[in-house]
Every structure is written in structure tokens, then in C-alpha cells.
Write a protein that holds these residues in place. Structure first.
Motif, PDB file in Angstrom:
ATOM      1  N   LEU A 199       0.819  -1.213   0.000  1.00  0.00           N
ATOM      2  CA  LEU A 199       0.000   0.000   0.000  1.00  0.00           C
ATOM      3  C   LEU A 199       0.853   1.263   0.000  1.00  0.00           C
ATOM      4  N   GLN A 200       1.844   1.291   0.899  1.00  0.00           N
ATOM      5  CA  GLN A 200       2.689   2.475   1.000  1.00  0.00           C
ATOM      6  C   GLN A 200       3.476   2.703  -0.284  1.00  0.00           C
ATOM      7  N   THR A 201       3.993   1.614  -0.865  1.00  0.00           N
ATOM      8  CA  THR A 201       4.748   1.729  -2.114  1.00  0.00           C
ATOM      9  C   THR A 201       3.857   2.256  -3.233  1.00  0.00           C
ATOM     10  N   HIS A 202       2.631   1.732  -3.284  1.00  0.00           N
ATOM     11  CA  HIS A 202       1.707   2.188  -4.328  1.00  0.00           C
ATOM     12  C   HIS A 202       1.319   3.645  -4.109  1.00  0.00           C
ATOM     13  N   LEU A 203       1.025   3.986  -2.864  1.00  0.00           N
ATOM     14  CA  LEU A 203       0.632   5.365  -2.550  1.00  0.00           C
ATOM     15  C   LEU A 203       1.733   6.358  -2.900  1.00  0.00           C
ATOM     16  N   ILE A 204       2.971   5.996  -2.565  1.00  0.00           N
ATOM     17  CA  ILE A 204       4.076   6.931  -2.744  1.00  0.00           C
ATOM     18  C   ILE A 204       4.354   7.191  -4.225  1.00  0.00           C
ATOM     19  N   HIS A 205       3.873   6.270  -5.093  1.00  0.00           N
ATOM     20  CA  HIS A 205       4.093   6.430  -6.530  1.00  0.00           C
ATOM     21  C   HIS A 205       2.853   6.957  -7.261  1.00  0.00           C
ATOM     22  N   LEU A 206       1.800   7.282  -6.515  1.00  0.00           N
ATOM     23  CA  LEU A 206       0.619   7.854  -7.160  1.00  0.00           C
ATOM     24  C   LEU A 206       0.857   9.319  -7.488  1.00  0.00           C
ATOM     25  N   PRO A 207       0.207   9.824  -8.515  1.00  0.00           N
ATOM     26  CA  PRO A 207       0.409  11.223  -8.904  1.00  0.00           C
ATOM     27  C   PRO A 207      -0.211  12.191  -7.904  1.00  0.00           C
ATOM     28  N   ILE A 208       0.281  13.421  -7.924  1.00  0.00           N
ATOM     29  CA  ILE A 208      -0.180  14.446  -6.995  1.00  0.00           C
ATOM     30  C   ILE A 208      -1.689  14.696  -7.072  1.00  0.00           C
ATOM     31  N   PRO A 209      -2.322  14.697  -8.265  1.00  0.00           N
ATOM     32  CA  PRO A 209      -3.771  14.939  -8.297  1.00  0.00           C
ATOM     33  C   PRO A 209      -4.573  13.988  -7.414  1.00  0.00           C
ATOM     34  N   PHE A 210      -4.097  12.753  -7.223  1.00  0.00           N
ATOM     35  CA  PHE A 210      -4.791  11.819  -6.341  1.00  0.00           C
ATOM     36  C   PHE A 210      -4.841  12.365  -4.919  1.00  0.00           C
ATOM     37  N   PHE A 211      -3.719  12.905  -4.439  1.00  0.00           N
ATOM     38  CA  PHE A 211      -3.639  13.389  -3.057  1.00  0.00           C
ATOM     39  C   PHE A 211      -4.386  14.704  -2.865  1.00  0.00           C
ATOM     40  N   ASP A 212      -4.639  15.419  -3.955  1.00  0.00           N
ATOM     41  CA  ASP A 212      -5.392  16.667  -3.843  1.00  0.00           C
ATOM     42  C   ASP A 212      -6.805  16.426  -3.332  1.00  0.00           C
ATOM     43  N   ASN A 213      -7.310  15.209  -3.535  1.00  0.00           N
ATOM     44  CA  ASN A 213      -8.690  14.891  -3.151  1.00  0.00           C
ATOM     45  C   ASN A 213      -8.771  13.908  -1.987  1.00  0.00           C
ATOM     46  N   GLN A 214      -7.653  13.743  -1.269  1.00  0.00           N
ATOM     47  CA  GLN A 214      -7.616  12.785  -0.170  1.00  0.00           C
ATOM     48  C   GLN A 214      -7.135  13.467   1.110  1.00  0.00           C
ATOM     49  N   GLU A 215      -7.470  12.845   2.248  1.00  0.00           N
ATOM     50  CA  GLU A 215      -6.954  13.297   3.540  1.00  0.00           C
ATOM     51  C   GLU A 215      -5.870  12.325   3.989  1.00  0.00           C
ATOM     52  N   SER A 216      -4.750  12.878   4.425  1.00  0.00           N
ATOM     53  CA  SER A 216      -3.614  12.033   4.800  1.00  0.00           C
ATOM     54  C   SER A 216      -3.966  11.085   5.942  1.00  0.00           C
ATOM     55  N   GLY A 217      -4.800  11.537   6.888  1.00  0.00           N
ATOM     56  CA  GLY A 217      -5.189  10.682   8.004  1.00  0.00           C
ATOM     57  C   GLY A 217      -5.964   9.461   7.546  1.00  0.00           C
ATOM     58  N   GLN A 218      -6.838   9.642   6.570  1.00  0.00           N
ATOM     59  CA  GLN A 218      -7.608   8.514   6.053  1.00  0.00           C
ATOM     60  C   GLN A 218      -6.709   7.526   5.331  1.00  0.00           C
ATOM     61  N   LEU A 219      -5.764   8.049   4.545  1.00  0.00           N
ATOM     62  CA  LEU A 219      -4.842   7.157   3.837  1.00  0.00           C
ATOM     63  C   LEU A 219      -3.979   6.383   4.833  1.00  0.00           C
ATOM     64  N   SER A 220      -3.575   7.045   5.900  1.00  0.00           N
ATOM     65  CA  SER A 220      -2.793   6.363   6.941  1.00  0.00           C
ATOM     66  C   SER A 220      -3.597   5.233   7.561  1.00  0.00           C
ATOM     67  N   SER A 221      -4.890   5.463   7.752  1.00  0.00           N
ATOM     68  CA  SER A 221      -5.764   4.437   8.321  1.00  0.00           C
ATOM     69  C   SER A 221      -5.862   3.228   7.398  1.00  0.00           C
ATOM     70  N   ARG A 222      -5.861   3.478   6.089  1.00  0.00           N
ATOM     71  CA  ARG A 222      -5.900   2.356   5.142  1.00  0.00           C
ATOM     72  C   ARG A 222      -4.648   1.491   5.291  1.00  0.00           C
ATOM     73  N   VAL A 223      -3.514   2.147   5.409  1.00  0.00           N
ATOM     74  CA  VAL A 223      -2.246   1.413   5.491  1.00  0.00           C
ATOM     75  C   VAL A 223      -2.135   0.653   6.803  1.00  0.00           C
ATOM     76  N   ILE A 224      -2.529   1.287   7.905  1.00  0.00           N
ATOM     77  CA  ILE A 224      -2.310   0.700   9.233  1.00  0.00           C
ATOM     78  C   ILE A 224      -3.475  -0.203   9.663  1.00  0.00           C
ATOM     79  N   ASN A 225      -4.709   0.311   9.589  1.00  0.00           N
ATOM     80  CA  ASN A 225      -5.848  -0.414  10.164  1.00  0.00           C
ATOM     81  C   ASN A 225      -6.453  -1.449   9.220  1.00  0.00           C
ATOM     82  N   ASP A 226      -6.727  -1.034   7.980  1.00  0.00           N
ATOM     83  CA  ASP A 226      -7.414  -1.943   7.064  1.00  0.00           C
ATOM     84  C   ASP A 226      -6.567  -3.165   6.727  1.00  0.00           C
ATOM     85  N   SER A 227      -5.264  -2.975   6.703  1.00  0.00           N
ATOM     86  CA  SER A 227      -4.381  -4.102   6.385  1.00  0.00           C
ATOM     87  C   SER A 227      -4.464  -5.193   7.449  1.00  0.00           C
TER      88      SER A 227
END
Length: 585
Positions: free
Chosen positions: A89-117
């Protein structure tokens, strides 16, 4: 299943699963030995009984050891899986383009990496193995039961489908609840992350109550969803207990009647009861599998969604293009829009090698957007960016970005030490002499000498222990160590006081030597010495030339300069020479 596709199981998992299956098979055999022992006369005097007892003890010990080994191997694989999923997840996220992050909250993405996994790991290495072993135990048990007495077995077999009629609809409902719960948990994580990251702003703005109110709303929503989830479990558990109780009573009543009629032995009835207690857990596990699968499927929906996002386009496997230096950059008919709102339209700019080129314009004119396009953080809607006549799309992204160094007004300081920040992103670690030289050029020597740990001093989150000028000079030292061909100065001194600006400007002069400079600034003292200035207005380049040429021939530029001069003159930061270059002031 989408969940399974996230996993790459290795041999330890399969060995552990195989051992667990063997343990389940041994568990099916045990009641048969007990039946034979009970049905024999003179149990403790019979040689055959003692033989059965010794074999029973051997099987029980062997089952325990094999089960322990299987559980350990599966659990070990589970921990590796959770690490692999998080890394994926982290590897994929770190290689996603900037427009993806413009519409996301960092806390939610962190939850995907830590909790959902964790949910995925628990399903694959917990629920799935238990389901397989429970299925084998159940099938094996029913085969033996039918061989012992098919009438009594049929009684048990007919009651369990009632359990499935209730648990499957509840599983569907729980899936919907899980999706909402995970979204609510991610929102809550985002609020906590944001409030702690900006704790100084929260306190200075006296916004503690606002943060707590927002947090409380999300917490209450998560609580309500969790209560609904627990209600589902609260319904399922008694139903399964009721089914178990009905089965026990049915087996005892019918089995007791059969014993009285001498059509069933006491040993067979005893083994039936043992098999029942042995199989009830696996049957409940099988019944719960559907619920767990629906829960996990809902929980990982966002993970799948993230993994379906297309990463930035690197030219994988290709060798770097050999492009002769010096490099010159050109932008041709560049167009770009945010959410269908046109920001840049048919922009044409040239950046000759080793020249200082400035981009100026009012706030919101698209200057930083142009830099983001040049560095390929965004892709243009139309037009091209050329390096020595070669389209940027033909050049590998990592090779392209290695040519650029950025000193920005944004806080590009990472948590860790000053040394961590100096070498951040560098492919090859610099020597101590190179680091000391960078520190000297960035005018950080005096500051670092006052620190007890020098370059190994912790800077705090986002460099909070450093002043604005120190953070900027640290970025300059990093840019110097990277030694890029193009140095981008994006409002590099806009937020600094006069003293800090002077130190940063001196440091920049050293770093800028022999490089192509792309300068974006409101402060006129940083652009009047540019070899060429491009005036960005109304989404495009309205004019270009030297500072003096634009003052004489472009009224809008003259008005822009006048406004900037008045603003900075009030603060006393602007150079008097700038005022002399503007007639009438």
C-alpha cells in the motif's frame, strides 16, 4: 475474491495449513477410540482396552503438538503478510500522482495502510485457515457419524441449515455497516492527525473546542455504527447457541430411546455427543465465514480502490537517455485545468542554459502550477515540455526530476535530524567534506556550531525547532548537495524577515552559480536581475523581456510592480534600487 488477490502466500503458510488439517483429521479419529473403549467389557483389565488407551493418548499428544506447530507457522505468515500488505500500500501510494492526493486526507490514507491491512491479514491467516480445517473436520465428522448411525446423523444434519438462513442475511447487512464504520474510523483518524500536526495553530486560534466538537461528532457516528455491528453479533450468537441446544436435546432424547431399544450402544451415543461438541465449533466457524468475508470485503474496498489508481508513468526498464549538456528547457502551448477550470492556456516559455528566468504575476495567476507542470507533478491537458528538443514524455520520470532542485516557501522539512534533511532523496550519500561545504554555503555554520549534537540535532515535526530562515537555508543546502541542472526558487524568501532574507539570498547566490534558475517571486529585488522575465496574466504569458523593457512597454506589468513595491515598501524590506527603476516613484 478480491481479498485473496492482495496476498502472496509462501510455503510456511501452506505447511502450517497442512499441519492444521492433519490435526483436524486426528481429532475426527479420537471419538472412535473412545467408543471402542466404552463398548469393551472390563475396560481397565482388557489388553485390547489398554492398547486403545495408549493409542488414544498418543493421538491426543500428537494432535496437540501438530496443532501448535501449525498455528505458529500460520501466525508467523500472518505477521509477514501484514507487513507485505502495508508495504504494498505504501509503495503504491508513494508512486501515485499528486492529483490523487489533492482529493484525499492524509489521516484517512494512513488508516488504510495501518488499520485496514490488519483486517485483511486476520481474514487470510485466521478466518480462511480456520474455515478450511473446520470444513475438513465437519465433513470427516459427518462421514463417521453416518457410518456409525445414519438416522441419528440425519437428525443433526437437518437442523444446521436453519442457522444459515439467518446468518447470511445478517452478513449482508454487516458488510454495509463495515464500509460505513471503516469510513468513519478513517475520518476520525484524519481529525486526530490533523489536530495534532497543527497543535500550535489550534492553541493560538483557541480552537480546542472546535476540534473537540468535530471529533465528538465523528466519534458518536462511529459509536452508533459499532453498536449496530455488535447488535448483529448479539443476534447471531444466541441463534447459534439455540441451534446447539436443540441438537443436544434431540441427540440425547433420540439416542436414549435407541439405547433402550438396544439399537444403539452406549459407546456409540457417547461418541455421538463427543463428535457433536467437537463439530459445533467448526460448524459455527463455517457459518461465520460468510459474515467475516462480507465484513472483510467491505473493510478492504478502499484498499482495492487505492491499488486500482494508476501510478505515475515511469519508463520502466529503459536506460536513461543520454542528453548532452548544457540543458535548455522550453514550454510550448501548455494548457492545464483544475476540475475543468482552465488555469493555464497556450503558455510558451524558454529557459536557456545557465540563465536566470523569472515568472511573475498576481496571486493565483498560475505561477506555481507552471512549476508543477515543469517538474511533472501534474500532466498538462495539452502542449509539451522539451529538454534540448526532446519531449519530456520520452524521458524517464526519475531521470527528469533528478535535474531539478527546488527551494520553496512551502515547508519541505521532514521529521528527524538536520543530517536526515540534508541527504533526503539523494541517491549517493555525500562525504563529510561535501556536507560541511553545503552547510557553509547555506550560511548554517554558526547556527550548527551552537547545537549540542550539530547535524544530528532533531528538528521536530516539519522543522518546528527551526526558524523560517533556517528551514529555507536547510533546503538550500539540500539543493546544493543534489547539484541539479535547474534550480527552482518558488517564493523562496517571501515569508522571511529582512535579516533572514539577506542570509538566504547570500546562500542562494552561491548555489545558483552555473545553473539554470527558474525564479517565481512577488518580491521585486529577487527578479529584477533576471535575464528574462515572463509576465503571466489572464492564464497565459502576456509579455516577456527584461525588467526595464517590461516597465516601459507593458502597462499591466508596471501596475503589478507598483503594487508590489508599495506593499513591500510599507514593510521596509524592498531595496531602494527597485524604487529608482520605476519612474514616478
Amino acid at each position: 475474491m478480491k481479498v485473496i488477490r492482495l496476498i502472496r502466500l509462501k510455503k510456511f503458510f501452506w505447511v502450517g495449513l497442512f499441519l492444521s488439517i492433519i490435526s483436524s483429521v486426528l481429532g475426527v479419529i479420537v471419538p472412535l477410540y473412545i467408543k471402542n473403549i466404552i463398548d469393551l467389557k472390563n475396560i481397565f483389565k482388557s489388553t485390547l482396552s489398554l492398547s486403545f488407551l495408549s493409542k488414544l493418548v498418543t493421538i491426543l499428544v500428537l494432535q496437540t503438538v501438530i496443532s501448535a506447530m501449525g498455528n505458529f507457522l500460520i501466525s508467523r505468515e500472518g505477521e509477514r503478510q501484514i507487513a507485505d500488505i502495508r508495504n504494498l500500500l505504501q509503495t503504491h501510494l508513494i508512486h501515485l500522482p499528486i492529483p490523487f492526493f489533492d482529493n484525499q486526507e492524509s489521516g484517512q490514507l494512513s488508516s488504510r495502510v495501518i488499520n485496514d491491512s490488519v483486517l485483511v491479514k486476520n481474514f487470510i491467516t485466521g478466518v480462511v485457515p480456520e474455515f478450511i480445517t473446520s470444513l475438513i473436520t465437519t465433513i470427516g465428522t459427518f462421514i463417521v457419524l453416518f457410518l456409525l448411525d445414519w438416522k441419528l446423523s440425519l437428525l443433526i444434519f437437518l437442523i444446521f441449515p436453519l442457522d444459515a438462513l439467518i446468518t447470511i442475511p445478517l452478513g449482508n447487512y454487516e458488510e454495509k455497516l463495515t464500509v460505513k464504520s471503516q469510513k468513519s474510523l478513517s475520518d476520525l483518524t484524519g481529525i486526530v492527525t490533523e489536530s495534532l500536526r497543527n497543535i500550535r495553530a489550534v492553541k493560538l486560534s483557541e480552537a480546542e473546542e472546535n476540534v473537540l466538537v468535530k471529533f465528538g461528532k465523528k466519534l458518536r457516528l462511529l459509536y452508533k455504527l459499532s453498536v449496530k455491528n455488535e447488535a448483529v453479533y448479539a443476534v447471531i450468537s444466541p441463534i447459534q447457541s439455540l441451534v446447539s441446544f436443540v441438537l443436544i436435546v434431540s441427540v440425547l432424547l433420540y439416542g436414549g430411546y435407541r439405547v433402550q431399544q438396544s439399537t444403539l450402544t452406549i459407546g456409540s451415543l457417547t461418541s455421538f455427543l463427543i463428535y457433536f461438541y467437537q463439530v459445533i465449533g467448526p460448524i459455527n466457524t463455517i457459518a461465520d465465514f460468510y459474515t467475516n468475508y462480507k465484513q472483510t470485503k467491505g473493510a478492504v474496498a478502499k484498499i482495492i480502490e487505492i491499488l486500482h489508481e494508476k501510478p505515475e508513468k515511469y519508463i520502466v526498464g529503459s536506460s536513461k537517455l543520454k542528453i548532452s549538456k548544457p540543458y535548455s528547457l522550453s514550454v510550448r502551448n501548455l494548457c492545464f485545468s483544475y476540475d475543468k477550470k482552465m488555469v493555464l492556456e497556450k503558455v510558451n516559455v524558454d529557459f536557456p542554459a545557465k540563465k536566470k528566468i523569472a515568472i511573475v504575476g498576481s496571486s493565483g495567476a498560475g505561477k506555481t502550477t507552471l512549476v508543477n507542470l515543469i517538474t511533472r507533478l501534474y500532466n498538462p491537458n495539452a502542449g509539451s515540455i522539451m529538454l534540448n528538443g526532446i519531449d519530456s514524455k520520452k524521458i524517464d520520470l526519475s531521470q527528469w526530476r533528478s535535474m531539478f532542485g527546488v527551494v520553496s516557501q512551502e515547508n519541505y522539512i521532514i521529521s528527524g535530524t538536520i543530517y536526515d534533511n540534508l541527504v533526503f532523496g539523494l541517491k549517493n550519500l555525500p562525504s563529510n567534506d561535501e556536507i560541511n561545504n553545503a552547510i557553509k554555503i547555506a550560511n548554517l555554520s554558526t547556527f550548527l556550531s551552537s547545537l549540542r549534537r550539530g547535524v544530528h540535532e532533531i528538528v521536530g515535526e516539519q522543522g518546528l525547532k527551526l526558524s523560517g530562515g533556517q528551514r529555507q537555508r536547510l533546503q538550500i543546502a539540500r539543493a546544493y548537495l543534489k547539484d541539479p541542472d535547474f534550480l527552482i526558487l518558488d517564493e523562496a524568501t517571501s515569508n522571511l524577515d529582512a535579516d533572514s532574507e539577506k542570509k538566504v539570498s547570500l546562500a542562494l547566490k552561491e548555489v545558483m552559480k552555473g545553473k539554470t534558475i527558474i525564479a517565481i517571486a512577488h518580491r521585486l529585488s529577487t527578479i529584477i536581475d533576471s535575464d528574462k522575465i515572463y509576465f503571466l496574466d489572464n492564464k497565459t504569458i502576456a509579455a516577456s523581456g527584461t525588467h526595464e523593457q517590461l516597465l516601459r512597454s507593458v502597462p499591466k506589468y508596471r501596475n503589478f510592480v507598483k503594487e508590489q513595491f508599495l506593499k513591500t515598501n510599507i514593510s521596509g524590506k524592498e531595496s531602494k534600487n527597485v524604487g529608482r527603476s520605476l519612474p514616478g516613484l
